[in-house]
Design a protein around this motif. Sequence first.
Motif, mmCIF file in Angstrom:
data_model
loop_
_atom_site.group_PDB
_atom_site.id
_atom_site.type_symbol
_atom_site.label_atom_id
_atom_site.label_comp_id
_atom_site.label_asym_id
_atom_site.label_seq_id
_atom_site.Cartn_x
_atom_site.Cartn_y
_atom_site.Cartn_z
ATOM 1 N N GLU A 113 0.807 -1.218 0.000
ATOM 2 C CA GLU A 113 0.000 0.000 0.000
ATOM 3 C C GLU A 113 0.847 1.278 0.000
ATOM 4 O OE1 GLU A 113 -2.451 -1.157 3.214
ATOM 5 O OE2 GLU A 113 -3.816 -2.282 1.899
ATOM 6 N N SER A 114 2.159 1.124 0.324
ATOM 7 C CA SER A 114 3.038 2.300 0.249
ATOM 8 C C SER A 114 3.271 2.696 -1.221
ATOM 9 C CB SER A 114 4.384 2.019 0.942
ATOM 10 O OG SER A 114 5.093 1.063 0.179
ATOM 11 N N ASP A 115 2.908 1.825 -2.174
ATOM 12 C CA ASP A 115 3.032 2.144 -3.600
ATOM 13 C C ASP A 115 1.643 2.065 -4.230
ATOM 14 O OD1 ASP A 115 3.392 2.157 -6.352
ATOM 15 O OD2 ASP A 115 5.273 1.028 -6.263
ATOM 16 N N PRO A 116 0.953 3.241 -4.332
ATOM 17 C CA PRO A 116 -0.453 3.215 -4.797
ATOM 18 C C PRO A 116 -0.631 2.581 -6.179
ATOM 19 C CG PRO A 116 0.226 5.427 -4.104
ATOM 20 C CD PRO A 116 1.450 4.594 -4.071
ATOM 21 N N VAL A 117 0.339 2.819 -7.065
ATOM 22 C CA VAL A 117 0.209 2.258 -8.425
ATOM 23 C C VAL A 117 0.229 0.741 -8.355
ATOM 24 C CG1 VAL A 117 1.213 2.180 -10.749
ATOM 25 C CG2 VAL A 117 1.318 4.296 -9.406
ATOM 26 N N THR A 152 -0.450 -1.103 -5.763
ATOM 27 C CA THR A 152 -1.669 -1.560 -5.087
ATOM 28 C C THR A 152 -2.822 -1.672 -6.071
ATOM 29 O OG1 THR A 152 -0.958 -0.476 -3.053
ATOM 30 C CG2 THR A 152 -3.295 -1.051 -3.203
ATOM 31 N N ALA A 153 -2.976 -0.615 -6.859
ATOM 32 C CA ALA A 153 -4.083 -0.605 -7.826
ATOM 33 C C ALA A 153 -3.953 -1.773 -8.796
ATOM 34 C CB ALA A 153 -4.087 0.729 -8.581
ATOM 35 N N GLU A 154 -2.743 -2.043 -9.244
ATOM 36 C CA GLU A 154 -2.504 -3.135 -10.207
ATOM 37 C C GLU A 154 -2.789 -4.493 -9.588
ATOM 38 O OE1 GLU A 154 -1.358 -3.615 -13.809
ATOM 39 O OE2 GLU A 154 -2.842 -2.086 -13.290
ATOM 40 N N ARG A 176 -6.440 -4.917 -9.327
ATOM 41 C CA ARG A 176 -7.050 -5.128 -10.644
ATOM 42 C C ARG A 176 -6.858 -6.591 -11.093
ATOM 43 N NH1 ARG A 176 -6.127 -5.544 -15.614
ATOM 44 N NH2 ARG A 176 -3.861 -5.514 -15.405
ATOM 45 N N THR A 201 -11.116 -5.500 -2.300
ATOM 46 C CA THR A 201 -10.881 -4.052 -2.332
ATOM 47 C C THR A 201 -9.587 -3.636 -1.637
ATOM 48 O OG1 THR A 201 -12.270 -3.894 -0.371
ATOM 49 C CG2 THR A 201 -13.313 -3.432 -2.513
ATOM 50 N N SER A 202 -8.895 -4.594 -0.973
ATOM 51 C CA SER A 202 -7.630 -4.216 -0.316
ATOM 52 C C SER A 202 -6.589 -5.310 -0.520
ATOM 53 C CB SER A 202 -7.859 -4.010 1.180
ATOM 54 O OG SER A 202 -8.142 -5.271 1.773
#
Lengths: 108, 557
Positions: free
Chosen positions: B44-48, B50-52, B55, B69-70
């Motif tokens: 979670e310290s790297d939002p990109v 995390t998003a990937e 996904r 979702t997490s």
Amino acid sequence: MECSTRQEGKFMIVTLAGEVDLHYSPEARKQILAQLNDKNHVLVDLSGVEYIDSSGIASLVEGFQLARSKQLEFGLVGVSEAARQVLELARLDKVFQIKATIAEFIDH
Amino acid sequence: MSTSLALESIKPSDLPAPPQAALEMLRACSNEDTDNRTLAGFAESDPVLTAEILRVVNTPLFGIGKEVTSVRGAITLLGSRALRNIILCLMVREAAQNHTRENFDITLFWEDSLRRAVAASILARACKLDKDDAFTAAIMQDFGLLVLFYLNPDTEVSYSELRQMNPQARRDKEMLLFGLGHDELISVMAQNWCLPNELAEPLTTHHQIESSSSTMAKILYCVDWVDAVFNVANINQTIQQCRELLDQLLDIDEDQLQEIFVALPEKVAQAAHAMGLRIKQQSDFEQLMRQANSMLAKENISYQELTWKLEKTIAERDQLSAELNREIEIAQQVQRKLMPEARDASFPIHGLNLPARTISGDFYDVVELQNGNIWFTIGDVSGKGINAGITMAKTVSLFHCLAKHTQDPATLIRMLNNEICESTTRGIFVSMVLGIYNPADKTVQLVNAGHLPVIIDDLNKGIITYPSSDQPIGILANTDYQAYPPISLQKGTLYLYSDGVTESRMEDGEMLRQAGLIELIDRHRDIPVHERLEVMVDEILTETSLHDDLTLLLLEP
């Protein structure tokens, strides 16, 4: 059979050697006729012939006939014993001009 | 050719590496002491990132069913190992996008990597191994090749050319181009990428399966071949090799492999979507097989056509040969017909002709005149074959016809000579003896035109020979021929023969010659003439096979 040609004086000398039989006489025929068709007087050297059959003799006869029709000289030279026997047996010595050496033809 | 690389000369800094956050996560995933919360914290310290991760996890590939979702939720559901694998795949994807060259078609590379990954996960499940490990390892499997292209920008062969080779040939070509294989390069990268041993080991050994005990390495080697089926020209052969490999290495049978092939296109598309990669529409396996089968059919058709043409040519040749044989047979019959039929014992002349070939150059003939005189001849045409056969036919026919109009041998031979001279070619000539026999006074008159000596076996005078007095016919027109004076056969027999007789080879290899013939005549003198002919020929033939046409003619009053 070995077959070679060279010029001496006005004559092209076609030398046949070895066994001139059904297998090899087409080559002998080709050489003899080629020289005559080039309008050369031809002497066929038979000194190295060890055997000659009727197909070989036919090549000589054809050469003789073609030379005659083209009014060219055609002779046999240095006829070996084997060839001489065949030629004499069929009395072809009465047909061909035969001499021992080329010089005799040239001097003639 | 690119400069070849030495493994030891490659520095870690030359190679693509994952970003720091990803690397820390990979380390944490590999550490059993790290709890889910800490692990999620890293991600979670790297939002990109995390998003990937979210996904990917929410794509149908994972089939979770409810939305995650997490990262923490993902770890709870899938486990840290799955998270590690997702991160690795994403890292490979990022590194690949940033390290391509012109001759390296990244779309094709992903297509191959995904196909291998999907196939590997199916095979891993069948082999009771972790399917996600297999997927990840297969995604990384050829990453080394991408790096090799990146380090050698001038490589003369493109990736799209290389992928058309079968895996073994492709690996050999890599060694030739780079001096290094993609599997060797991955061993250097394994440390950079904190690869766990269960991935590093098969990745570095999948081209040495003979010495590797790792089933995962075998799976990676096999999926190379599975992928090749979709790329190489010779699909059928590659499928066959694929079948053999999977059977030997993984105990996967033909039906299971078929299922993999069929499932691949859809699953590859799914995996591409999950990883956010764009690849071309995948041809389905049936379509691929249809192409392969039509190629095979085409090859079969051309092979069949070739076989058919060959069979047709052979049949035509046989037919022509049969036709030619029939023609020769007819010619032979015509020739036989041109020679006289055997006569009864009371007839004074008996002859025999045995052709060595189907068509004879030898001949003999007999013509009876109304006044009782009998013409006879024997001859031999120079040379062999059809040419000689035709000349023989003409000479015999002319003899048969002209003999009825004269009784003078010298006249007859002159006429024959002039006729033959008109038609012969290629120096063909005919040696012949012709004679006329008068039964009233038992005399013969004969002419020998270039033929072998005539032999007369006279009971009083012994053997007398009459050699050729003149040249053969067919050489020079208008030649004069001389006949021998009349010869009495009151106590004698006349022998005419061709060179097939005197040149017959005896058992000792020597020719019979004239002397041998005379010896034969001497031995069989007392046998009746019509039988003597056959006895003599039989004796000659028991000692030799027929090499030349053989003709013998006897005249005995």
